[in-house]
Design an enzyme around this catalytic site. Structure first.
Site, short mmCIF file in Angstrom:
data_model
loop_
_atom_site.label_atom_id
_atom_site.label_comp_id
_atom_site.label_asym_id
_atom_site.label_seq_id
_atom_site.Cartn_x
_atom_site.Cartn_y
_atom_site.Cartn_z
CB SER A 1 -0.85 -0.01 1.27
OG SER A 1 -1.39 1.27 1.53
CE1 TYR A 50 -4.39 -2.06 5.20
CE2 TYR A 50 -3.56 0.12 4.64
CZ TYR A 50 -4.04 -1.12 4.25
OH TYR A 50 -4.16 -1.42 2.91
P1 NAD Z 1 -11.68 -6.29 0.12
O1 NAD Z 1 -12.12 -6.20 1.55
O2 NAD Z 1 -12.60 -5.81 -0.94
O3 NAD Z 1 -11.25 -7.79 -0.21
C1 NAD Z 1 -10.40 -8.49 0.64
C2 NAD Z 1 -10.74 -9.96 0.56
O4 NAD Z 1 -9.86 -10.66 1.44
C3 NAD Z 1 -12.17 -10.27 1.03
O5 NAD Z 1 -12.83 -11.06 0.07
C4 NAD Z 1 -11.97 -11.01 2.35
O6 NAD Z 1 -12.97 -12.01 2.59
C5 NAD Z 1 -10.60 -11.63 2.14
N1 NAD Z 1 -9.96 -11.91 3.42
C6 NAD Z 1 -9.86 -11.09 4.49
N2 NAD Z 1 -9.26 -11.72 5.50
C7 NAD Z 1 -8.96 -12.97 5.07
C8 NAD Z 1 -8.33 -14.08 5.67
N3 NAD Z 1 -7.92 -14.06 6.95
N4 NAD Z 1 -8.18 -15.20 4.93
C9 NAD Z 1 -8.61 -15.27 3.65
N5 NAD Z 1 -9.22 -14.23 3.04
C10 NAD Z 1 -9.40 -13.10 3.74
O7 NAD Z 1 -10.27 -5.52 0.05
P2 NAD Z 1 -9.49 -4.80 -1.16
O8 NAD Z 1 -9.73 -3.33 -1.07
O9 NAD Z 1 -9.70 -5.50 -2.44
O10 NAD Z 1 -7.99 -4.99 -0.63
C11 NAD Z 1 -7.19 -6.07 -1.07
C12 NAD Z 1 -5.76 -5.80 -0.63
O11 NAD Z 1 -5.32 -4.57 -1.17
C13 NAD Z 1 -5.58 -5.71 0.89
O12 NAD Z 1 -4.36 -6.33 1.25
C14 NAD Z 1 -5.49 -4.21 1.14
O13 NAD Z 1 -4.75 -3.89 2.28
C15 NAD Z 1 -4.78 -3.76 -0.14
N6 NAD Z 1 -5.00 -2.35 -0.45
C16 NAD Z 1 -6.27 -1.87 -0.63
C17 NAD Z 1 -6.43 -0.54 -0.93
C18 NAD Z 1 -7.80 0.07 -1.12
O14 NAD Z 1 -7.91 1.31 -1.11
N7 NAD Z 1 -8.83 -0.71 -1.34
C19 NAD Z 1 -5.31 0.33 -1.04
C20 NAD Z 1 -4.04 -0.23 -0.86
C21 NAD Z 1 -3.89 -1.56 -0.57
#
Ligand code: NAD
Length: 257
Positions: free
Chosen positions: A141, A154
């Site tokens: 991130s 985070y």
């Molecule tokens: P999201 O919440 O839409 O999807 C995350 C998925 O991970 C969900 O389907 C959830 O069920 C699954 N998950 C959570 N905990 C789990 C576990 N213990 N075991 C198995 N599966 C699990 O999130 P997103 O926004 O798509 O984020 C995905 C990644 O990208 C994350 O690592 C997040 O930190 C990173 N990220 C997101 C953003 C953002 O703005 N959305 C920005 C930077 C980084």
């Protein structure tokens, strides 16, 4: 270019948001995709849609923070054939400063974001070493390298994902394993909608606009835009890319002044 025919990929958190977009993109590029997900029901809906298109997508209900579950699942996948790609994408958010982060909050975030990635690496790397190499992509991130207010646990967890990437890239260079990470700024996914709803009830629209405007480009990224870079980094065309963090941030890191 950027085809994954004949490749098998493990993608964590593939039911939603960025992981879903990566699963769809990789499956449509020809890969056999194994989704490791806490929400197996939601992942199965995506798998069914992709299977109807002719893709091969299999779902495994797994909590990535639980090492025994991860090892059992990944061993069962690798026993059926070679795994070429691992995408450590599953992650959870937490809003808070050091003073408002409880021990339970801290443990929850680290167990998924840091230990979850480690568990998948631990289970997959011996297989990649023994089978001639592979590609690993971790979801970091902008919080990995830039101070973001109110994101204490985070940000630390994503800092660990960045340095985990460098460590693995270095240790396994000679085993033909490439390891990189992507650092997105805000991406419009259920993760963002969820934490706005939870942390700013009644101010959802205002917070959404504020978070969109924090990218100098004036909006959040789309999950597909992250998936396109993931496809490149996991393809053979990226054979020279390892040990790097790839920000995809609408100018967040360098143009916010
Ligand atoms: P999201 O919440 O839409 O999807 C995350 C998925 O991970 C969900 O389907 C959830 O069920 C699954 N998950 C959570 N905990 C789990 C576990 N213990 N075991 C198995 N599966 C699990 O999130 P997103 O926004 O798509 O984020 C995905 C990644 O990208 C994350 O690592 C997040 O930190 C990173 N990220 C997101 C953003 C953002 O703005 N959305 C920005 C930077 C980084």
């Amino acid at each position: 270019m950027f085809k994954l025919n004949g490749k098998t990929a493990i993608i964590t958190g593939g039911a939603s948001g960025i992981g879903l977009a990566i699963s769809e993109t990789f499956a449509r590029a020809g890969a056999t995709v194994h989704i490791l997900e806490l929400n197996a029901e939601l992942a199965q809906m995506a798998a069914d849609r992709l299977t109807a298109e002719g893709a091969t997508v299999l779902v495994h209900g797994v909590d990535v923070s639980k090492q025994a579950q991860v090892i059992e699942t990944i061993n069962s996948i690798t026993s059926q054939g070679r795994v070429h790609i691992l995408v450590n994408n599953a992650g959870i958010a937490h809003v808070g400063t050091v003073e408002t982060t409880t021990e339970a909050d801290f443990d929850r975030v680290f167990n998924v974001n840091v230990k979850g990635a480690y568990n998948c690496l631990y289970a997959t790397i011996p297989h990649m070493k023994a089978s001639g190499g592979g590609v690993i992509l971790n979801m970091a991130s902008v919080a990995s390298s830039v101070g973001i207010s109110d994101r204490f646990a985070y940000s630390m967890s994503k800092g660990a994902v960045l340095t985990m990437t460098l460590s693995v890239a270095k240790d396994y260079l000679k085993h033909n394993i490439r390891c990189n990470c992507i650092s997105p700024a805000r991406v419009h996914t259920p993760f963002v909608d969820g934490f706005i709803a939870k942390n700013y009830p009644g101010q959802e629209e205002e917070m959404f606009s504020k978070l969109a405007a924090s990218q100098p480009i004036g909006r959040m990224a789309k999950p597909e835009e992250i998936a396109a870079l993931a496809l490149y980094l996991c393809s053979d065309e990226a054979g020279f890319a390892t040990g790097c963090d790839y920000p995809l941030d609408g100018g967040f890191i360098r143009l916010n002044n």
